[in-house]
Design a protein around this motif. Sequence first.
Motif, PDB file in Angstrom:
ATOM      1  N   ALA A 110       0.829  -1.206   0.000  1.00  0.00           N
ATOM      2  CA  ALA A 110       0.000   0.000   0.000  1.00  0.00           C
ATOM      3  C   ALA A 110       0.867   1.261   0.000  1.00  0.00           C
ATOM      4  CB  ALA A 110      -0.927   0.003   1.213  1.00  0.00           C
ATOM      5  N   GLY A 111       1.959   1.235   0.764  1.00  0.00           N
ATOM      6  CA  GLY A 111       2.841   2.398   0.830  1.00  0.00           C
ATOM      7  C   GLY A 111       3.490   2.715  -0.500  1.00  0.00           C
ATOM      8  N   SER A 112       3.934   1.686  -1.218  1.00  0.00           N
ATOM      9  CA  SER A 112       4.573   1.920  -2.514  1.00  0.00           C
ATOM     10  C   SER A 112       3.565   2.452  -3.532  1.00  0.00           C
ATOM     11  CB  SER A 112       5.210   0.634  -3.043  1.00  0.00           C
ATOM     12  OG  SER A 112       4.221  -0.321  -3.415  1.00  0.00           O
ATOM     13  N   MET A 113       2.361   1.906  -3.509  1.00  0.00           N
ATOM     14  CA  MET A 113       1.341   2.384  -4.440  1.00  0.00           C
ATOM     15  C   MET A 113       0.972   3.824  -4.152  1.00  0.00           C
ATOM     16  SD  MET A 113      -1.217  -0.876  -4.989  1.00  0.00           S
ATOM     17  CE  MET A 113      -2.086   0.020  -6.278  1.00  0.00           C
ATOM     18  N   LEU A 114       0.863   4.173  -2.874  1.00  0.00           N
ATOM     19  CA  LEU A 114       0.547   5.552  -2.508  1.00  0.00           C
ATOM     20  C   LEU A 114       1.672   6.497  -2.925  1.00  0.00           C
ATOM     21  CD1 LEU A 114      -1.301   7.584  -1.084  1.00  0.00           C
ATOM     22  CD2 LEU A 114      -0.114   7.025   1.058  1.00  0.00           C
ATOM     23  N   TYR A 115       2.922   6.060  -2.716  1.00  0.00           N
ATOM     24  CA  TYR A 115       4.066   6.893  -3.105  1.00  0.00           C
ATOM     25  C   TYR A 115       4.055   7.183  -4.598  1.00  0.00           C
ATOM     26  CZ  TYR A 115       8.806   8.274  -4.278  1.00  0.00           C
ATOM     27  OH  TYR A 115       9.884   8.949  -4.796  1.00  0.00           O
ATOM     28  N   PHE A 116       3.920   6.134  -5.407  1.00  0.00           N
ATOM     29  CA  PHE A 116       3.925   6.338  -6.854  1.00  0.00           C
ATOM     30  C   PHE A 116       2.679   7.084  -7.324  1.00  0.00           C
ATOM     31  CE2 PHE A 116       6.723   2.433  -6.760  1.00  0.00           C
ATOM     32  CZ  PHE A 116       7.881   3.136  -7.059  1.00  0.00           C
ATOM     33  N   PHE A 117       1.558   6.862  -6.649  1.00  0.00           N
ATOM     34  CA  PHE A 117       0.330   7.577  -6.976  1.00  0.00           C
ATOM     35  C   PHE A 117       0.523   9.081  -6.827  1.00  0.00           C
ATOM     36  CE2 PHE A 117      -3.580   9.549  -5.341  1.00  0.00           C
ATOM     37  CZ  PHE A 117      -4.435   9.343  -6.414  1.00  0.00           C
ATOM     38  N   LEU A 118       1.261   9.473  -5.795  1.00  0.00           N
ATOM     39  CA  LEU A 118       1.448  10.896  -5.507  1.00  0.00           C
ATOM     40  C   LEU A 118       2.621  11.519  -6.245  1.00  0.00           C
ATOM     41  CD1 LEU A 118       0.850  10.843  -1.636  1.00  0.00           C
ATOM     42  CD2 LEU A 118      -0.737  11.649  -3.399  1.00  0.00           C
ATOM     43  N   THR A 119       3.584  10.695  -6.674  1.00  0.00           N
ATOM     44  CA  THR A 119       4.818  11.273  -7.227  1.00  0.00           C
ATOM     45  C   THR A 119       5.058  11.013  -8.708  1.00  0.00           C
ATOM     46  OG1 THR A 119       6.125   9.309  -6.600  1.00  0.00           O
ATOM     47  CG2 THR A 119       5.942  11.093  -4.969  1.00  0.00           C
ATOM     48  N   ASN A 120       4.616   9.865  -9.213  1.00  0.00           N
ATOM     49  CA  ASN A 120       4.944   9.534 -10.604  1.00  0.00           C
ATOM     50  C   ASN A 120       3.836   8.662 -11.191  1.00  0.00           C
ATOM     51  OD1 ASN A 120       6.111   8.157 -12.968  1.00  0.00           O
ATOM     52  ND2 ASN A 120       8.047   9.079 -12.307  1.00  0.00           N
TER      53      ASN A 120
END
Length: 223
Positions: free
Chosen positions: A69-79
């Motif tokens: 979930a953390g990786s998906m949220l990170y990429f969702f917000l950044t790239n």
Amino acid sequence: MREKLRKLKERYGHIWLAVGYLSIYLPWFCWLEERDVGRYTVVHATLDDYIPFNEYFVIPYLLWFVYVAGSMLYFFLTNRQDYYRECVFLFVGMTISLLICTLFPNGTNLRAQVETDDSLCGRLVELIEGVDTPTNVFPSIHVYNSLGVHFSVMNSKELRSRRGICAGSFVLMVLICLSTVFLKQHSAIDVAGALILAHLIYPLVYGTEYAEAHKGERRKAVN
């Protein structure tokens, strides 16, 4: 108000992919867990009998939820491109896993070996076993998604140059994969199936871009 909604849609509209897929995946997975198929194929390898149960592996096993979930949220917000690629990688493999479990019901008989104590980790193991049946195990989605997240990190232009993040991601990915067999949630065969599936899907999503990018980085370093 309309302008604010338009800007929100432009900025976060790509959430449709995750929300849309989960609206299909979760009911499908719950149906598989609840259905009564009578007999199912027991997935078991001789190696499983030599792997001891270790309740402390429940920690990385549960960290899987934060990792994914953390990786998906990170990429969702950044790239957005990295987000789409990670989603495609994860969702294709998860769908294939559900299809396999639908057409060829499978499960394990490893939990008979599990003996927990009254520690926090022991209680967490009992909690997991209470909500997760020993069926629909091949290939392991826990393992497949962990590999997918690490592949996403290693293919991210922003993250692949950060050695600490890459090393941490690798260690956590390995520990999560190991946790599935040390907690007797999966057979070694489930892990092998997830590894094979991940390496079949990888070139379809990322191709040779990661290798070429690293060649370019090495050339710059030499020059």
